[in-house]
Design an enzyme around this catalytic site. Structure first.
Site, PDB file in Angstrom:
ATOM      1  N   ASP A 274       0.829  -1.207   0.000  1.00 28.28           N
ATOM      2  CA  ASP A 274       0.000   0.000   0.000  1.00 28.28           C
ATOM      3  C   ASP A 274       0.869   1.265   0.000  1.00 28.28           C
ATOM      4  O   ASP A 274       2.091   1.213   0.190  1.00 28.28           O
ATOM      5  CB  ASP A 274      -0.908  -0.020   1.237  1.00 28.28           C
ATOM      6  CG  ASP A 274      -2.190   0.764   1.057  1.00 28.28           C
ATOM      7  OD1 ASP A 274      -2.285   1.534   0.080  1.00 28.28           O
ATOM      8  OD2 ASP A 274      -3.103   0.594   1.892  1.00 28.28           O
TER       9      ASP A 274
ATOM     10  N   ASP B  60      -9.735   4.477  -3.357  1.00 23.05           N
ATOM     11  CA  ASP B  60     -10.475   3.330  -2.829  1.00 23.05           C
ATOM     12  C   ASP B  60     -11.912   3.335  -3.356  1.00 23.05           C
ATOM     13  O   ASP B  60     -12.595   4.366  -3.331  1.00 23.05           O
ATOM     14  CB  ASP B  60     -10.521   3.370  -1.306  1.00 23.05           C
ATOM     15  CG  ASP B  60      -9.169   3.117  -0.682  1.00 23.05           C
ATOM     16  OD1 ASP B  60      -8.214   2.827  -1.416  1.00 23.05           O
ATOM     17  OD2 ASP B  60      -9.068   3.236   0.556  1.00 23.05           O
TER      18      ASP B  60
END
Length: 726
Positions: free
Chosen positions: A477, A538
């Site tokens: 990430d 996201d």
């Protein structure tokens, strides 16, 4: 309404506010509060009759008078909150169970089974899945200085061990649960020694456990030292404890101050009653203070290497306790020598080589966030292996953030010992045993998005660790803390480590990274350091988010190829927010766009609608098709303000997959022309509806999908016997 001696804390959440209620059921105010919420009297129970009957000891549960039935408390503590989303239940165990001894039944095993059954039954009846369940371990019930034989008869030690078994541990059956240790919390209240007065400290320990169990909060420290394993070390016995929980660990005399200022202190104390015993196969023998050495994050029992087992805290009133630097005690345990509570050292098994098609599987974040643990993961593995998803091509089970808590002194990454007591390798082995693969999460900076340790300056070390655990997938990430100036530094280091893993084991580890959004920039080199890369923010479970992400995905199409995939984020199929029609559209678009298909919902309790969308083999086959000449990602070929046509040319050379997308709010007829799809205009072609798994017939020049609902999509495969125009 039956009145109970127990108290609990229930955390309930609504869309706007989180409330914590403290219920003391001897108080009229609590009763009136419950009545105002429920509007009627309640029959109280702790477990349903079905749960008791199903329990292995169900036939031995003793009958009780009506005012204290075999089933008590459930309707009082849980049923009132059926309209709310419970995040956690905090439980202070009543003392009566310590006296409930049944001939021929091991008391620890009996009570552990009953308490675990209670937790499972509450969760089942509440319908909320695995909300956190935290209990306060039974405190002493005798005065300091009570004789040893009298202490041994109270049942306190067996019940404490039973309570410990409700917390997550290797091979355990209870997940997302915690236990606050109370073996040092003795004293006498107005009700006697069975009701110690130190409620403030008990509440503090419960609250710390709740922060960790229900919210996965690591700081402040939530627990005392956590045992990892017990091993022989030369002539001695070594107890290794998880390092993050055992900072400044020391043996200390029990000295507890009561709210009124009085004390209930040890009498023999550490000097004469150190807390460890060892088992030689016939007898338990106390280990003296002189032979009990606390050394960093381990405890050495001198001269005890021949022991077969060790136990700690085996008294009602424990005189001497192991505390960490935050004043939290080590919980009682019995442990066989050589048994590991966290680590699993079986060698990894080699799997297949580099991937070509987009990965399909599951990721925990969208549904579970940080509320994930090893038993839940195993249940997800079981579900995917049996609900049709495995047969449809899904193979990766990946846990996202919050599985890791710290780095050990040697820099190695440490899994959460409470939520993953068997270790990550054991989960990878479990997934492999079901014919599936397993992956975890990290971040390229020094901290993850949930403020856990990231990979910065540990990439090669972590790559070796993940290789040793037998992992198949890593999500890297983009979060916080210190990091390299260039993102590809972290990615390249992991690539180097995983290349070495592949050479040594034959196991290929898929690499997922964030971000790459520029086909002319990072798009020119990212395929050399990653298999897939996020192209978007996201995804949320809303129509606007799904459409925004898939349109950003479309802009990156020219850099996708077999083995390299643009990633518009995980699937929201099955989650609240999208209508069923929108979920079918979501899956259609991710499939035709060659996106990774990582389900992000509750697969354990997935509905038939959810599985009908996720496990349609004809739909997933389009996603997995390598595309004509390696063009694995379908694209928009025609667009208006209210409709789009997406097309993917399939590898067989004679077929195209087509999504006809209605962007409007009302039903509409949508048409795809052969010319826009690269087909000969006059060539007849067979049209198959992929969602209905039905052949619609033969069409020429175009195909029209009738009455496509607002925000809906028709998904078809069109096949002709003639070569395509382009």
């Amino acid at each position: 309404m039956c009145i109970s001696d127990s108290s609990t804390v229930v955390t309930i959440t609504t869309d706007l506010v989180t409330l914590v209620f403290f219920f003391f059921f001897k108080q009229k105010t609590a009763y009136e509060m419950l009545r105002s919420l429920v509007g009627s009297e309640m029959c109280i129970r702790d477990r349903s009759a079905e749960a008791i009957k199903a329990n292995q000891f169900g036939s031995k549960v003793p009958a009780r008078p009506s005012q204290n039935q075999a089933s008590v408390l459930y309707n009082a503590m849980v049923a009132p909150w059926n309209k709310f989303a419970i995040r956690a239940a905090l439980w202070y165990q009543g003392e009566a169970n310590a006296d409930e001894k049944i001939a021929g039944v091991d008391q620890t095993q009996y009570y552990a089974s009953m308490l675990q059954g209670l937790i499972a039954d509450w969760r089942e009846h509440k319908g909320m899945g695995d909300f956190g369940f935290v209990s306060m371990q039974l405190p002493p019930s005798v005065a300091p200085g009570t004789g040893y034989s009298q202490q041994m008869a109270t049942g306190r030690m067996e019940i404490r061990l039973a309570e410990a078994l409700t917390s997550a541990h290797a091979g355990g059956g209870t997940d997302i649960s915690g236990v606050a240790v109370g073996l040092d919390m003795g004293g006498k209240s107005a009700w006697g020694y069975d009701h110690p007065p130190n409620k403030n400290e008990m509440s503090r320990r419960l609250a710390l456990q709740m922060l960790h169990t229900a919210y996965a909060t690591q700081t402040p420290l939530w627990t005392g030292p956590v045992l990892v394993h017990v091993l022989g070390s030369g002539a001695d016995l070594e107890l290794e404890l998880e390092s993050a929980t055992s900072q400044a660990m020391a043996l200390k005399d029990v000295r507890t101050v009561n709210p009124d200022g009085s004390w209930n202190n040890c009498t023999l104390c550490c000097a004469q009653a150190a807390p460890f015993d060892i088992w030689d196969g016939d007898n338990w023998t106390a280990v003296t203070l002189a032979k009990t050495k606390v050394e960093g994050s381990s405890i050495r029992l001198v001269g005890a290497a021949g022991a077969k087992a060790v136990r700690y805290g085996w008294r009602d009133f424990v005189e001497c306790v192991v505390y960490n630097g935050q004043g939290l005690p080590l919980g009682p345990f019995e442990q066989a020598v050589g048994a590991s509570r966290i680590r699993n050292l079986r060698p990894p098994a080699a799997t297949l080589g580099p991937i070509q098609s987009p990965p399909m599987g599951f990721n925990s974040w969208n549904f579970y966030h940080c509320n994930i643990d090893e038993n839940t993961v195993k249940a997800i593995v079981d579900a995917m292996a049996s609900n049709g998803m495995k047969e449809a091509g899904y193979e990766y089970v990946n846990i996202d953030d919050c599985w890791q808590v710290e780095r050990n002194s040697d820099g190695s990454i440490q899994p959460d010992p409470v939520r993953f007591p068997s270790g990550i390798k054991a989960l990878a082995d479990y997934a492999h045993s079901k014919g599936l693969k397993f992956g975890v999460y990290t971040a390229r900076g020094s901290r993850t998005c949930q403020n856990r340790p990231g990979a910065y300056q540990h990439e090669l070390q972590d790559a070796a660790t993940y290789c040793g655990w037998g992992l198949d997938y890593l999500k890297n990430d983009n979060c916080g803390g210190s990091s390299y100036p260039e993102a590809n530094t972290s990615w390249s280091k992991f690539q180097q480590g995983f290349d070495e893993c592949y050479r040594q084991t034959g196991r290929y580890i898929v690499k997922s990274v964030e971000y790459c959004k520029d086909p002319s920039g990072c798009g020119q080199w990212i395929g050399g350091v990653a298999n897939l890369w996020r192209t978007t923010s996201d995804v949320q479970s809303t129509w606007q988010s799904v459409m925004s992400n898939i349109h950003e995905q479309n802009n990156m199409s020219r850099i996708a190829k077999p083995g390299n995939f643009n990633d518009p984020d995980m699937l929201q199929v099955g989650n609240v927010g999208l209508t069923l029609t929108e979920q079918y559209t979501h899956m259609s678009l991710w499939s035709i766009a060659g996106a990774p298909l990582l389900a992000g919902t509750d697969l354990i309790h997935a509905s038939s609608d959810t599985l009908a969308i996720l496990a349609n083999k004809e739909v997933t086959a389009i996603n997995q098709d390598l595309g004509l000449d390696g063009a694995i990602q379908g694209v928009i070929v025609t667009a208006t303000p209210t409709a789009e046509v997406w097309c993917k040319k399939l590898a067989d050379g004679n077929s195209v997959a087509v999504v006809l997308l209605n962007l409007g709010d009302k039903a509409a007829n949508l048409t795809a022309d052969w010319g826009s799809l690269g087909l000969h205009i006059d060539q007849p072609a067979t049209v198959r509806d992929l969602w209905h798994r039905a052949t619609l017939g033969v069409a020429t020049r175009n195909f029209t999908a009738h009455d496509v609902p607002g925000h809906g999509a028709a998904f078809v495969k069109i096949t002709t016997n003639a070569p395509r125009v382009s």
